[in-house]
Every structure is written in structure tokens, then in C-alpha cells.
Write a protein that holds these residues in place. Structure first.
Motif, PDB file in Angstrom:
ATOM      1  N   ILE A  76     -34.544   3.250  21.296  1.00  0.00           N
ATOM      2  CA  ILE A  76     -36.089   2.844  21.259  1.00  0.00           C
ATOM      3  C   ILE A  76     -36.987   4.010  20.819  1.00  0.00           C
ATOM      4  O   ILE A  76     -37.882   3.919  19.986  1.00  0.00           O
ATOM      5  CB  ILE A  76     -36.556   2.148  22.434  1.00  0.00           C
ATOM      6  N   SER A  77     -36.718   5.062  21.345  1.00  0.00           N
ATOM      7  CA  SER A  77     -37.441   6.457  21.464  1.00  0.00           C
ATOM      8  C   SER A  77     -37.566   6.901  19.979  1.00  0.00           C
ATOM      9  O   SER A  77     -38.356   7.063  19.263  1.00  0.00           O
ATOM     10  CB  SER A  77     -36.931   7.438  22.175  1.00  0.00           C
ATOM     11  N   THR A  78     -36.243   6.804  19.440  1.00  0.00           N
ATOM     12  CA  THR A  78     -35.894   7.299  17.924  1.00  0.00           C
ATOM     13  C   THR A  78     -36.988   6.391  16.906  1.00  0.00           C
ATOM     14  O   THR A  78     -37.388   6.944  16.035  1.00  0.00           O
ATOM     15  CB  THR A  78     -34.500   7.506  17.389  1.00  0.00           C
ATOM     16  N   ILE A  79     -36.792   5.208  17.165  1.00  0.00           N
ATOM     17  CA  ILE A  79     -37.478   4.146  16.102  1.00  0.00           C
ATOM     18  C   ILE A  79     -38.839   4.428  16.457  1.00  0.00           C
ATOM     19  O   ILE A  79     -39.557   4.230  15.417  1.00  0.00           O
ATOM     20  CB  ILE A  79     -36.912   2.554  16.657  1.00  0.00           C
ATOM     21  N   SER A  80     -39.487   4.533  17.572  1.00  0.00           N
ATOM     22  CA  SER A  80     -40.581   4.758  17.956  1.00  0.00           C
ATOM     23  C   SER A  80     -41.323   6.125  17.145  1.00  0.00           C
ATOM     24  O   SER A  80     -42.264   6.082  16.538  1.00  0.00           O
ATOM     25  CB  SER A  80     -41.086   4.837  19.380  1.00  0.00           C
ATOM     26  N   ASN A 121     -43.758   2.953  28.647  1.00  0.00           N
ATOM     27  CA  ASN A 121     -44.300   3.793  27.697  1.00  0.00           C
ATOM     28  C   ASN A 121     -43.606   3.926  26.455  1.00  0.00           C
ATOM     29  O   ASN A 121     -44.270   3.735  25.236  1.00  0.00           O
ATOM     30  CB  ASN A 121     -44.014   5.218  28.105  1.00  0.00           C
ATOM     31  N   SER A 122     -42.295   3.678  26.448  1.00  0.00           N
ATOM     32  CA  SER A 122     -41.488   3.727  25.011  1.00  0.00           C
ATOM     33  C   SER A 122     -41.647   2.708  24.156  1.00  0.00           C
ATOM     34  O   SER A 122     -41.645   2.562  22.947  1.00  0.00           O
ATOM     35  CB  SER A 122     -39.905   3.854  25.306  1.00  0.00           C
ATOM     36  N   LEU A 143     -47.132   0.320  19.094  1.00  0.00           N
ATOM     37  CA  LEU A 143     -48.125   1.023  18.468  1.00  0.00           C
ATOM     38  C   LEU A 143     -47.832   1.486  16.958  1.00  0.00           C
ATOM     39  O   LEU A 143     -48.667   1.222  16.026  1.00  0.00           O
ATOM     40  CB  LEU A 143     -48.549   2.052  19.426  1.00  0.00           C
ATOM     41  N   GLY A 144     -46.555   1.809  16.861  1.00  0.00           N
ATOM     42  CA  GLY A 144     -46.139   2.306  15.624  1.00  0.00           C
ATOM     43  C   GLY A 144     -46.022   1.004  14.686  1.00  0.00           C
ATOM     44  O   GLY A 144     -46.404   1.056  13.455  1.00  0.00           O
ATOM     45  N   TRP A 153     -32.525  13.381  15.928  1.00  0.00           N
ATOM     46  CA  TRP A 153     -31.841  13.239  17.217  1.00  0.00           C
ATOM     47  C   TRP A 153     -30.470  13.379  17.090  1.00  0.00           C
ATOM     48  O   TRP A 153     -29.839  14.162  18.140  1.00  0.00           O
ATOM     49  CB  TRP A 153     -31.909  11.666  17.613  1.00  0.00           C
ATOM     50  N   LEU A 154     -29.516  13.294  16.322  1.00  0.00           N
ATOM     51  CA  LEU A 154     -28.139  13.668  15.955  1.00  0.00           C
ATOM     52  C   LEU A 154     -27.965  15.052  16.070  1.00  0.00           C
ATOM     53  O   LEU A 154     -27.010  15.862  16.773  1.00  0.00           O
ATOM     54  CB  LEU A 154     -27.597  13.174  14.846  1.00  0.00           C
ATOM     55  N   VAL A 155     -28.752  16.023  15.443  1.00  0.00           N
ATOM     56  CA  VAL A 155     -28.607  17.364  15.478  1.00  0.00           C
ATOM     57  C   VAL A 155     -28.929  18.189  17.125  1.00  0.00           C
ATOM     58  O   VAL A 155     -28.293  18.847  17.350  1.00  0.00           O
ATOM     59  CB  VAL A 155     -29.842  18.081  14.603  1.00  0.00           C
TER      60      VAL A 155
END
Length: 289
Positions: A3-7, A123-124, A130-131, A248-250
Motif C-alpha cells: 500500500i505504501s509503495t502504491i501510494s 494514514n497509508s 489522495l493519490g 523499495w526493492l533496492v
């Protein structure tokens, strides 16, 4: 983390949509965005810390970005300053303006109310919604604009400036308008990212052009080249999410986060080379047959 990555990808996609207006449509390498991005964040955060409603603060951030784009456009069209140099001049000026707005190099939101706080979810999920909202609004606005007569004149200017002028199109006005709209969207992205991070910083614009271009190129590489305008804009959003997934992967693999800018540049360089590598590979296959 998903969810955080998509946001993150959705919020940064707004930046890519702004860059698309000049980089892909006008073929205009606009460096102003590295100034208008942190300027949008600085204006929004400063107003919110003074009790201004976050929606109004975000709108004022967009206006600040539009003004930066207007100055670049006038320097280029009226002052006859080369595109890159005009953008660099405004980008450099924005550094001082940001310091004037915030009164310091960085400013935190502390207990100020932000746009994510207005939504009733965690929040997430607030950032995700919002995005989605702002991507929908920006894409809807761009699609509507591009299919108007004014939008078609704008596209014609990017396709062939001399031919557009021969048809009676005021190409200078089109280019100024494109820079105004583009930097307004970029400033919106800066305001949203600053609200997500909880602070604004004068150096936040360093390297954002690479992030925006990476979103555009990754989307174009992953999806087919023969896309409609709407599909191209959606592919940009997909590319932005994909780019954030790579980041995120890095981080997950334990690489030093101080080198993320270098990683971003490498990803962009590889993606830019993929079409040429494809051509050479296909040519080699055809010759072998």
C-alpha cells in the motif's frame, strides 16, 4: 509495504504528468521543475503551519508553480534565452524564493492539518486515496484540454513549430501556456509529497526530473508504444508505481540509500536505451534468418 509503495507511486505520478506536458508534448527540456517542485512544497507547508486550510494552501502552491513556469516561458519566448538556460535561471531563483517563503532551509508541519488528515482512513490508505483523487483529476483535466481546439493547437506546436505557425497558431503563447500548466502540476506534486513527508525542504527538488522521466520511460517501455493519449497517461502512473517498487526493492536488499539518486539515473539510462537495444536485437535476428 505494498500500500505504501502504491501510494508513493501515485503521488510521484503527479510529477510525471506535469513533466509529460513539456518533455513529451513540446519536446521542451524544462529544468524549472527542480525549482517549482520544492517551491510548491514550501508554499503549502508555510501556509498550513499558519493555520490556512490545506486545500487552499495546496491551491496556492499550484499558483506559485504556475508563476515559475510563466517566468521561464517569458524568458524563452520574449527574452530569446535558450530553453535549458531559461529553466536553470528560474530554478536557481526559486532557491532564494523558497528561503524567503519559509524563512529557513526546511520547515516541518508539526501539528498542522494536512490533506491526508481530512480523510477518515488510516494514514497509508489516506495517501492512497489522495493519490488516486489527484491523479484522476489531473488526467481528466489533461484529456479534456488536449481534445479542445486550444489543446490541439498546443499538440501541433510540439509536433512541428514552424508548420503550426504557418496555420496561424501563436506558438509562443502555446509554449508559455504549456510551461505554466506543467509547473503548476509539478508544484502540486511538491505540495502533496511535502504533506506526506511532513516537511518542506529547499533541496527537495534535486533530482526530481530524473524521477519524473523514469516514470514516463518505464511506463512506455513496459506497455506497448501504440497507445492512445489516455492510455499513455495511465501508463505513466503505472511506470511511477513500478519505479517506486524498484526503489523499495533496492532498500529491502540493504543497499545504501545515499546512492538512490545514482540508482535512479541508472534506471532511467537503461530504460532509455531499451528501444534502441530492441531494434538492434530484432535487426540481428532478421539478418541471422
Amino acid at each position: 509495504m505494498i500500500i505504501s509503495t502504491i501510494s508513493q507511486g501515485l503521488l510521484w505520478a503527479v510529477l510525471g504528468l506535469g513533466i509529460y506536458m513539456t518533455f513529451r508534448i513540446l519536446n521542451f527540456p524544462d529544468m524549472t521543475i527542480e525549482g517549482s517542485f520544492p517551491l510548491g512544497g514550501a508554499v503549502a507547508v508555510t501556509l498550513m503551519t499558519q493555520g490556512v486550510h490545506p486545500l487552499l494552501g495546496t491551491l496556492m502552491a499550484i499558483l506559485a508553480g504556475c508563476l515559475a513556469g510563466l517566468v521561464t516561458g517569458l524568458l524563452y519566448t520574449k527574452g530569446k534565452i535558450p530553453t535549458l538556460l531559461a529553466g536553470i535561471l528560474v530554478m536557481t531563483s526559486c532557491h532564494s524564493i523558497i528561503l524567503m517563503v519559509m524563512g529557513r532551509a526546511n520547515l516541518g508541519l508539526l501539528d498542522a492539518i494536512t490533506l491526508p488528515d481530512l480523510l477518515p482512513l488510516d494514514n497509508s490508505f489516506n495517501l492512497l486515496v489522495l493519490g488516486l483523487i489527484f491523479n484522476f483529476l489531473v488526467i481528466l483535466g489533461l484529456i479534456y484540454f488536449f481534445y479542445t481546439r486550444l489543446g490541439q493547437a498546443y499538440i501541433a506546436t510540439g509536433d512541428n513549430r514552424d508548420m503550426a505557425r504557418s496555420f496561424g497558431i501563436d506558438t509562443d503563447k502555446m509554449e508559455v501556456m504549456g510551461l505554466v500548466v506543467s509547473n503548476g502540476i509539478v508544484a502540486l506534486a511538491g505540495a502533496l509529497i511535502s504533506q506526506q513527508d511532513g516537511y518542506a525542504d529547499v533541496s527537495k527538488g534535486v533530482g526530481v526530473i530524473v524521477i519524473g522521466l523514469a516514470s514516463i520511460i518505464i511506463g512506455e517501455v513496459v506497455l506497448s508504444a501504440n497507445l492512445t493519449l489516455l492510455e499513455r497517461l495511465i501508463s505513466l502512473v503505472v511506470g511511477s508505481i513500478g519505479y517506486q517498487a524498484l526503489i523499495w526493492l533496492v532498500v529491502a536488499l540493504g543497499f545504501n540509500t545515499n546512492y538512490l539518486k545514482l540508482f535512479s539515473a541508472l534506471v532511467l539510462a537503461i530504460c532509455l536505451m531499451i528501444p534502441e537495444l530492441k531494434k538492434k536485437f530484432l535487426k540481428g535476428v532478421s539478418l541471422s534468418r
